[in-house]
Design a protein around this motif. Structure first.
Motif, PDB file in Angstrom:
ATOM      1  N   GLY A  29       0.573  -1.403   0.228  1.00 11.64           N
ATOM      2  CA  GLY A  29      -0.454   0.195  -0.281  1.00 11.64           C
ATOM      3  C   GLY A  29       0.693   1.257   0.145  1.00 11.64           C
ATOM      4  N   LYS A  30       1.987   0.821  -0.315  1.00 10.80           N
ATOM      5  CA  LYS A  30       3.300   2.179  -0.757  1.00 10.80           C
ATOM      6  C   LYS A  30       2.779   3.899  -1.246  1.00 10.80           C
ATOM      7  CE  LYS A  30       6.694   0.544   1.864  1.00 10.80           C
ATOM      8  NZ  LYS A  30       7.816   0.541   2.272  1.00 10.80           N
ATOM      9  N   ILE A  31       1.834   3.519  -2.192  1.00 10.01           N
ATOM     10  CA  ILE A  31       1.456   4.576  -3.280  1.00 10.01           C
ATOM     11  C   ILE A  31      -0.468   4.139  -3.761  1.00 10.01           C
ATOM     12  CG2 ILE A  31       3.455   4.001  -3.983  1.00 10.01           C
ATOM     13  CD1 ILE A  31       2.215   2.428  -7.018  1.00 10.01           C
ATOM     14  N   GLY A  32      -0.754   3.480  -2.619  1.00  5.27           N
ATOM     15  CA  GLY A  32      -2.284   3.600  -2.744  1.00  5.27           C
ATOM     16  C   GLY A  32      -2.836   2.332  -3.704  1.00  5.27           C
ATOM     17  N   LYS A  33      -3.534   2.800  -3.454  1.00  5.95           N
ATOM     18  CA  LYS A  33      -4.427   1.941  -5.196  1.00  5.95           C
ATOM     19  C   LYS A  33      -3.683   2.131  -6.342  1.00  5.95           C
ATOM     20  CE  LYS A  33      -9.007   0.860  -7.252  1.00  5.95           C
ATOM     21  NZ  LYS A  33      -8.180   0.700  -9.034  1.00  5.95           N
ATOM     22  N   VAL A  34      -3.508   1.465  -7.083  1.00  6.92           N
ATOM     23  CA  VAL A  34      -2.783   1.410  -8.512  1.00  6.92           C
ATOM     24  C   VAL A  34      -3.954   2.026  -9.419  1.00  6.92           C
ATOM     25  CG1 VAL A  34      -2.178   1.020 -10.717  1.00  6.92           C
ATOM     26  CG2 VAL A  34      -0.560  -0.342  -8.533  1.00  6.92           C
ATOM     27  N   MET A  35      -3.406   3.392 -10.419  1.00  4.49           N
ATOM     28  CA  MET A  35      -4.466   3.431 -11.104  1.00  4.49           C
ATOM     29  C   MET A  35      -4.121   3.712 -12.204  1.00  4.49           C
ATOM     30  SD  MET A  35      -5.502   7.934  -9.910  1.00  4.49           S
ATOM     31  CE  MET A  35      -3.834   8.309 -10.101  1.00  4.49           C
ATOM     32  N   PHE A  36      -2.840   3.929 -13.087  1.00  2.00           N
ATOM     33  CA  PHE A  36      -2.848   3.357 -14.036  1.00  2.00           C
ATOM     34  C   PHE A  36      -1.174   3.687 -14.178  1.00  2.00           C
ATOM     35  CE2 PHE A  36      -2.658   8.140 -13.776  1.00  2.00           C
ATOM     36  CZ  PHE A  36      -1.220   8.732 -13.088  1.00  2.00           C
ATOM     37  N   PHE A  37      -0.012   3.180 -14.885  1.00  3.29           N
ATOM     38  CA  PHE A  37       1.018   2.539 -15.306  1.00  3.29           C
ATOM     39  C   PHE A  37       1.729   2.308 -16.789  1.00  3.29           C
ATOM     40  CE2 PHE A  37      -1.927  -0.969 -15.378  1.00  3.29           C
ATOM     41  CZ  PHE A  37      -1.670  -1.429 -16.615  1.00  3.29           C
ATOM     42  N   ARG A  38       3.121   2.457 -17.145  1.00  2.47           N
ATOM     43  CA  ARG A  38       3.945   2.239 -18.070  1.00  2.47           C
ATOM     44  C   ARG A  38       4.965   2.169 -18.620  1.00  2.47           C
ATOM     45  NH1 ARG A  38       7.872   5.722 -20.455  1.00  2.47           N
ATOM     46  NH2 ARG A  38       7.964   7.273 -18.532  1.00  2.47           N
ATOM     47  N   LEU A  39       4.734   0.588 -19.598  1.00  2.00           N
ATOM     48  CA  LEU A  39       6.497  -0.511 -19.095  1.00  2.00           C
ATOM     49  C   LEU A  39       6.714   0.424 -20.262  1.00  2.00           C
ATOM     50  CD1 LEU A  39       6.645  -3.525 -18.349  1.00  2.00           C
ATOM     51  CD2 LEU A  39       7.517  -2.621 -20.258  1.00  2.00           C
ATOM     52  N   GLN A  40       7.875   0.858 -20.645  1.00  2.00           N
ATOM     53  CA  GLN A  40       8.778   1.037 -21.548  1.00  2.00           C
ATOM     54  C   GLN A  40      10.276   0.109 -22.001  1.00  2.00           C
ATOM     55  OE1 GLN A  40       8.860   5.471 -24.130  1.00  2.00           O
ATOM     56  NE2 GLN A  40      11.394   4.982 -23.197  1.00  2.00           N
TER      57      GLN A  40
ATOM     58  N   THR B 235       1.481   4.744 -10.834  1.00  2.00           N
ATOM     59  CA  THR B 235       0.931   5.246 -10.560  1.00  2.00           C
ATOM     60  C   THR B 235      -0.320   5.043  -9.665  1.00  2.00           C
ATOM     61  OG1 THR B 235       1.880   7.399 -12.201  1.00  2.00           O
ATOM     62  CG2 THR B 235       0.068   8.046 -10.726  1.00  2.00           C
ATOM     63  N   GLY B 236       0.175   5.897  -8.142  1.00  2.00           N
ATOM     64  CA  GLY B 236      -1.780   5.228  -7.500  1.00  2.00           C
ATOM     65  C   GLY B 236      -1.805   6.930  -6.873  1.00  2.00           C
ATOM     66  N   THR B 237      -2.935   5.749  -5.704  1.00  2.00           N
ATOM     67  CA  THR B 237      -3.769   7.494  -5.647  1.00  2.00           C
ATOM     68  C   THR B 237      -2.907   7.875  -4.278  1.00  2.00           C
ATOM     69  OG1 THR B 237      -4.640   5.993  -3.477  1.00  2.00           O
ATOM     70  CG2 THR B 237      -5.985   6.366  -5.427  1.00  2.00           C
ATOM     71  N   ASP B 238      -1.532   7.804  -3.697  1.00  2.00           N
ATOM     72  CA  ASP B 238      -0.632   8.044  -2.858  1.00  2.00           C
ATOM     73  C   ASP B 238       0.422   8.186  -2.944  1.00  2.00           C
ATOM     74  OD1 ASP B 238      -3.348   8.706  -1.227  1.00  2.00           O
ATOM     75  OD2 ASP B 238      -3.612   6.524  -0.600  1.00  2.00           O
ATOM     76  N   GLY B 239       0.393   8.325  -4.343  1.00  2.00           N
ATOM     77  CA  GLY B 239       2.078   8.123  -4.888  1.00  2.00           C
ATOM     78  C   GLY B 239       2.293   7.554  -5.718  1.00  2.00           C
ATOM     79  N   TRP B 240       3.695   7.269  -6.231  1.00  2.00           N
ATOM     80  CA  TRP B 240       3.898   6.267  -7.703  1.00  2.00           C
ATOM     81  C   TRP B 240       5.696   5.686  -7.284  1.00  2.00           C
ATOM     82  CZ3 TRP B 240       8.312   8.244 -10.400  1.00  2.00           C
ATOM     83  CH2 TRP B 240       8.494   9.934  -9.907  1.00  2.00           C
ATOM     84  N   LEU B 241       6.196   4.695  -8.343  1.00  2.00           N
ATOM     85  CA  LEU B 241       6.952   4.748  -8.203  1.00  2.00           C
ATOM     86  C   LEU B 241       7.802   4.295  -9.539  1.00  2.00           C
ATOM     87  CD1 LEU B 241       7.064   1.338  -9.073  1.00  2.00           C
ATOM     88  CD2 LEU B 241       6.615   0.750  -6.466  1.00  2.00           C
ATOM     89  N   GLU B 242       8.726   4.399  -9.839  1.00  2.00           N
ATOM     90  CA  GLU B 242       9.949   3.365 -10.717  1.00  2.00           C
ATOM     91  C   GLU B 242      10.468   2.531 -10.652  1.00  2.00           C
ATOM     92  OE1 GLU B 242      13.046   6.264 -14.057  1.00  2.00           O
ATOM     93  OE2 GLU B 242      12.698   6.712 -11.888  1.00  2.00           O
ATOM     94  N   VAL B 243      10.324   1.087 -11.777  1.00  2.00           N
ATOM     95  CA  VAL B 243      11.906   0.638 -12.063  1.00  2.00           C
ATOM     96  C   VAL B 243      12.248   0.271 -12.272  1.00  2.00           C
ATOM     97  CG1 VAL B 243      11.974  -2.045 -11.256  1.00  2.00           C
ATOM     98  CG2 VAL B 243       9.559  -1.058 -10.395  1.00  2.00           C
TER      99      VAL B 243
END
Length: 374
Positions: free
Chosen positions: A162-173, A274-282
């Motif tokens: 739950g660190k970024i909340g509920k996932v809303m959208f994402f992008r893998l390139q 990207t989530g409701t409470d943050g986002w992460l990059e891998v």
């Protein structure tokens, strides 16, 4: 020490030498002794045996088997009682028959991804295993190193925590510049592929597995276009897709081996969620003294009771890249009765189904519904 009497490598290509041998070396006494190597040609089998002697610091090379000698062919190797496990690292369309032959000989099997060249053949292979060999206690798993990669698993765990909340959208390139001088392109069976998608299947299942490991909900629908931009990468080299997950989140999936220059390959690649409470990059990165690894950058937002942003902090996770070592280690644990779920052929089939849908969609919406575990 491993309770397995011995291991054999079936296939003598680049990945056997550059990934599997170092992984076995790193496992040390936890890995069974390497008893034998097999390749279709004597020379490639000799080259792998020599590499194994050096990498594993053996006092003598493993026994050599190849198709040119009926007294030292694959059947002869599989008849050995001191080989309990085989790792299959062969061309995509060659692997299924060798997997079944190895299982029929009573060996546990770890086979390189993809599970098969398409969904239909993958389902057949899995059902053959589950009906004929699984009841005998034999273990077959698919070696998908992205699924086992500690950094990718850490990213998935951060989202599930739950660190970024509920996932809303994402992008893998994943944009790559694969030229004709590449050692991976020069592999003959890749140069003229007899399976769908060419490099998009061979390399693309890694990206599909990354989605599967990191996202908290499975991908269910895809709308995609695929194209060929460099003739030598036929049949196709580029995918642009919109994907939707079961939880309602959606994102962009971009994969290409046709970048015009290497500079394009190093610009913008990565996985962003990207989530409701943050986002992460891998992203791939050099970590601790230049070691190759995975860096997860997590942006965590703190809000008040009215939803107003109070703070944004950044958390960094870095893990050394060791997916091949992790997949082999986990496979050996499964044989001992400790199954953590990695390498499930049904999971690997989902990766093939994902790429197949991207190749076939032509802009139409594809439902990824698959038969489940029997």
């Amino acid at each position: 020490m491993s309770p397995i009497p011995g291991i054999a490598l079936l296939g003598a290509g680049l990945f056997a030498k550059e990934a599997h041998l170092p992984a076995i070396a790193n496992l040390g006494s936890a890995a069974p002794p390497l008893r034998a190597v097999y390749s279709r040609s004597l020379k490639s089998a000799q080259d792998l045996a020599s590499a194994a002697e050096s990498t594993l610091k053996l006092t003598s090379p493993p026994n050599i088997y190849h198709d040119g000698d009926p007294s030292a062919n694959l059947d002869t190797l599989l008849a050995r009682s001191d080989v309990g496990v085989v790792i299959v690292i062969l061309p995509i369309t060659t692997q299924p028959d060798v997997i079944l032959k190895s299982l029929a000989a009573g060996k546990h099997v770890l086979s390189e991804k993809p599970v098969a060249k398409n969904v239909k053949s993958g389902i057949y292979l899995i059902k053959e295993y589950e009906e004929k060999y699984k009841p005998k206690g034999l273990i077959w798993r698919v070696a998908e190193n992205f699924e086992a990669e500690p950094g990718y698993r850490a990213a998935g765990q951060a989202i599930r925590d739950g660190k970024i909340g509920k996932v809303m959208f994402f992008r893998l390139q994943g944009i790559n510049n694969l030229d004709q001088d590449s050692k991976w392109y020069k592999t003959p069976w890749r140069t003229v592929p007899d399976y769908q998608g060419g490099f998009l299947l061979d390399g693309g299942v890694h990206s599909a597995a990354l989605l599967r490991v990191v996202l908290p909900s499975p991908v269910t629908h895809i709308s995609s276009f695929a194209s060929l931009n460099k003739d030598y990468l036929a049949p196709l080299d580029t995918i642009n897709a919109v994907v939707k997950a079961e939880d309602g989140s959606h994102g962009i999936f971009e994969l290409s081996f046709a970048a015009p220059t290497s500079s394009r390959s190093s610009s913008g690649n990565g996985f962003f969620v990207t989530g409701t409470d943050g986002w992460l990059e891998v992203a791939n990165a050099k970590i601790k003294d230049g070691v190759n690894g995975i860096r997860i950058t997590i942006h965590i937002v703190t809000k008040d009771k009215n939803g107003k942003i109070l703070d944004e902090k950044v958390e960094l996770i870095e893990e050394e890249s060791k997916g091949v070592e992790a997949e082999i280690s986990h496979f050996l644990e499964i044989i001992k009765g400790n199954d953590g779920g990695l390498g499930d052929p049904w999971g690997a089939l989902k990766d093939v189904a994902f790429i197949q849908a991207c190749l076939d969609s032509q802009g139409q919406l594809v439902d990824l519904g698959l038969p489940g575990r029997t």
